[in-house]
Motif scaffolding. Structure first.
Motif, PDB file in Angstrom:
ATOM      1  N   GLY A 187      37.976  61.626 145.196  1.00  7.20           N
ATOM      2  CA  GLY A 187      38.996  60.630 144.690  1.00  7.20           C
ATOM      3  C   GLY A 187      40.349  61.060 144.396  1.00  7.20           C
ATOM      4  N   SER A 188      40.486  62.230 144.168  1.00  8.16           N
ATOM      5  CA  SER A 188      41.868  63.039 144.061  1.00  8.16           C
ATOM      6  C   SER A 188      42.697  62.799 145.407  1.00  8.16           C
ATOM      7  CB  SER A 188      41.821  64.498 143.459  1.00  8.16           C
ATOM      8  OG  SER A 188      41.178  65.492 144.443  1.00  8.16           O
ATOM      9  N   TYR A 189      41.910  62.973 146.482  1.00  7.23           N
ATOM     10  CA  TYR A 189      42.409  62.835 147.889  1.00  7.23           C
ATOM     11  C   TYR A 189      42.511  61.530 148.321  1.00  7.23           C
ATOM     12  CZ  TYR A 189      41.046  67.798 147.847  1.00  7.23           C
ATOM     13  OH  TYR A 189      40.756  69.170 147.397  1.00  7.23           O
ATOM     14  N   LEU A 190      42.278  60.522 147.450  1.00  5.73           N
ATOM     15  CA  LEU A 190      42.433  59.108 147.944  1.00  5.73           C
ATOM     16  C   LEU A 190      43.769  58.584 147.613  1.00  5.73           C
ATOM     17  CD1 LEU A 190      41.084  56.514 149.103  1.00  5.73           C
ATOM     18  CD2 LEU A 190      40.574  55.877 146.615  1.00  5.73           C
ATOM     19  N   SER A 191      44.617  57.800 148.584  1.00  2.55           N
ATOM     20  CA  SER A 191      45.680  56.996 148.665  1.00  2.55           C
ATOM     21  C   SER A 191      45.625  56.007 147.319  1.00  2.55           C
ATOM     22  CB  SER A 191      46.134  56.504 149.875  1.00  2.55           C
ATOM     23  OG  SER A 191      47.339  55.583 149.493  1.00  2.55           O
ATOM     24  N   LYS A 192      46.573  55.836 146.610  1.00  2.00           N
ATOM     25  CA  LYS A 192      46.718  54.502 145.695  1.00  2.00           C
ATOM     26  C   LYS A 192      46.999  53.454 146.444  1.00  2.00           C
ATOM     27  CE  LYS A 192      48.114  57.529 141.842  1.00  2.00           C
ATOM     28  NZ  LYS A 192      49.096  57.535 140.551  1.00  2.00           N
ATOM     29  N   LYS A 193      46.905  53.375 147.765  1.00  4.54           N
ATOM     30  CA  LYS A 193      46.802  52.030 148.357  1.00  4.54           C
ATOM     31  C   LYS A 193      45.538  51.496 148.482  1.00  4.54           C
ATOM     32  CE  LYS A 193      51.003  53.142 151.331  1.00  4.54           C
ATOM     33  NZ  LYS A 193      51.390  53.419 152.605  1.00  4.54           N
ATOM     34  N   GLU A 194      44.407  52.180 148.348  1.00  2.00           N
ATOM     35  CA  GLU A 194      43.133  51.953 148.703  1.00  2.00           C
ATOM     36  C   GLU A 194      42.250  51.306 147.439  1.00  2.00           C
ATOM     37  OE1 GLU A 194      42.716  51.830 151.769  1.00  2.00           O
ATOM     38  OE2 GLU A 194      43.955  53.430 152.563  1.00  2.00           O
ATOM     39  N   ASP A 195      41.419  50.362 147.889  1.00  3.43           N
ATOM     40  CA  ASP A 195      40.695  49.517 146.550  1.00  3.43           C
ATOM     41  C   ASP A 195      39.471  50.527 146.149  1.00  3.43           C
ATOM     42  OD1 ASP A 195      39.060  47.908 145.212  1.00  3.43           O
ATOM     43  OD2 ASP A 195      39.464  46.180 146.674  1.00  3.43           O
TER      44      ASP A 195
END
Length: 450
Positions: free
Chosen positions: A251-259
């Protein structure tokens, strides 16, 4: 812009951070972390143990419940804090003016590393059986139990152990988008494809129809057995990799653009499909040959090889089977080791390659001494009963209670167009935290439920 896709500025830490290049890459990496030995050697056994298709009802209920609360929470915590459990727990407590978060965060980190060390031993066995399938040595052996016993002893699989760690190092050394994400994009589709091929072959075995009858003609009386619900909960909980560790890190590598909510839904669905695909291979096969769908290593390394020996074109099917298992194992392994790699990389500022190398050397140093089948079984029981669910509970408390009532909703909503429903707080703060406590207590009472 490329910089927006491949790295992001940490809002709580100014260092640029490698991230997944797409929602698909993130989802498939999380699916890779979830799909593993539990889907292959335990789920079919649980189906057989608790009423066939009747078992699927509580299992699917718990998968949906845990997916929409536990997975969403762990991804949200990691993405918001932009770090793994060590840093996330620290920041969560600091929001309340408290200290000691890093110390508490060590629990899921240790749980993930300990699981990885035990998992590596099993992967060494898988690699040995794959090579034995290719060479024909495994098929030609008269006694599958004795063949397995040769490597499931003290220091019995050292060369295979080292190879597994070297391959894992190679996958992880390139980072998230260029390493872990690319590996999962290749290995996970191949895993599903190979298992579908085997399922088709098994469908043509004489006597396999009894296995399908067993699976699709449920014994509804099993639903009146409390243990059916207990072990369905355990299977769902551990299959989804809820541990307050790997999913937080990913999760820490996930873009804030994603749902996040949408991602959690797909992770739960495809993990369940993996379990069902494995069951469609194993249950009809054991019925066709009149063997026992034993759980754990005996199923994978004794029962199935015995079936392959008696099956037309068995060597080819054995090669495909162990190759698919190996793919699932490697995608889980990189996730398990990533938690501790991220922790020391973030804590001490070491390069990724040095961090990966140090953790894998530590894994080898410990893992060599638990290669005995009985030893690694005891090791994994202790980790899964006492450490893993505690890590999941601590992550849930941090996300849903310590960080505040609206923290999870507000941050999970980022990147999502449709508002999260009113179900979210009751399900996450009360039901999920309560269920996780139940998993911990029931695991101790039953000596493991997943």
């Amino acid at each position: 812009m490329k910089g927006d896709i491949m790295t992001e500025k940490n809002t709580l830490n100014a260092k640029p951070r490698d991230i997944f290049s797409s929602k698909f890459g993130f989802i498939i990496a999380c699916i890779g972390s979830a799909v593993g030995m539990g889907n292959i050697w335990l789920f079919p056994y649980r189906v057989g143990q608790f009423g066939g298709a009747a078992f699927l009802i509580p299992y699917i209920i718990f998968v949906a419940l845990l997916g929409m609360s536990g997975i969403v929470g762990e991804i949200t915590l990691g993405r918001t804090m932009r770090t793994g459990p060590l840093g996330s727990f620290k920041k969560a407590l600091e929001m309340r003016g408290l200290k000691g978060g890093e110390f508490i965060g060590l629990i899921p980190v240790i749980g993930s590393l300990a699981t990885a060390i035990g998992y590596t031993v099993v992967m060494a066995w898988v690699l040995k059986f794959f090579i034995g399938s290719v060479s024909g040595e495994m098929i030609k052996s008269e006694d599958s139990g004795a063949y397995f016993g040769e490597i499931a002893t003290d220091f019995g699989s050292v060369p295979w152990h080292i190879i597994v760690l070297v391959v894992t190092f190679a996958f992880m050394a390139f980072g998230i988008s260029k390493g872990i994400e690319r590996v999962n994009k290749v290995l996970m589709p191949l895993f599903y494809l190979l298992f579908v091929i085997i399922a088709i072959r098994v469908a043509f075995l004489p006597g396999s129809g009894a296995g399908y009858d067993f699976m699709f003609n449920p014994d509804w009386s099993a639903l009146a057995n409390p243990q059916t619900w207990v072990f369905a909960l355990g299977q769902a909980f551990f299959s989804l990799s809820l541990a307050g560790s790997g999913t937080v890190v990913y999760g820490s590598y996930l873009s804030k653009k994603e749902d996040i909510v949408s991602s959690a839904k797909y992770i739960a669905i495809f993990d369940t499909l993996a379990s069902m695909t494995a069951a469609m291979v194993i249950i009809p096969a054991v019925f066709a040959f009149g063997t026992d769908p034993t759980s754990g290593p005996p199923l994978l390394f004794i029962t199935m090889p015995s079936i392959f020996k008696a099956m037309p074109l068995g060597q080819i099917i054995a090669i495909i089977f162990f190759l698919a298992v190996m793919f699932a194992g490697f995608t889980s392994l990189v996730n398990l080791y990533e938690t501790s790699v991220e922790a020391i990389q973030n804590k001490f500022g070491l390069s990724r390659k040095i961090s990966v190398g140090l953790i894998l050397l530590l894994g080898l140093a410990v893992g060599l001494f638990i290669e005995n089948g009985d030893t690694v079984s005891t090791w994994m029981d202790i980790v899964s009963i006492y450490i893993v669910p505690l890590g999941a509970l601590l992550a849930a408390i941090m996300t849903y209670w310590v960080c505040g009532k609206n923290f999870a909703r507000e941050n999970a909503q980022i990147g999502r167009e449709k508002p999260i429903g009113r179900w979210f707080e009751p399900l996450s703060r009360y039901v999920f935290c309560g269920v996780t406590i139940a998993v911990y207590i029931l695991g101790i009472f039953y000596g493991g439920i997943g």
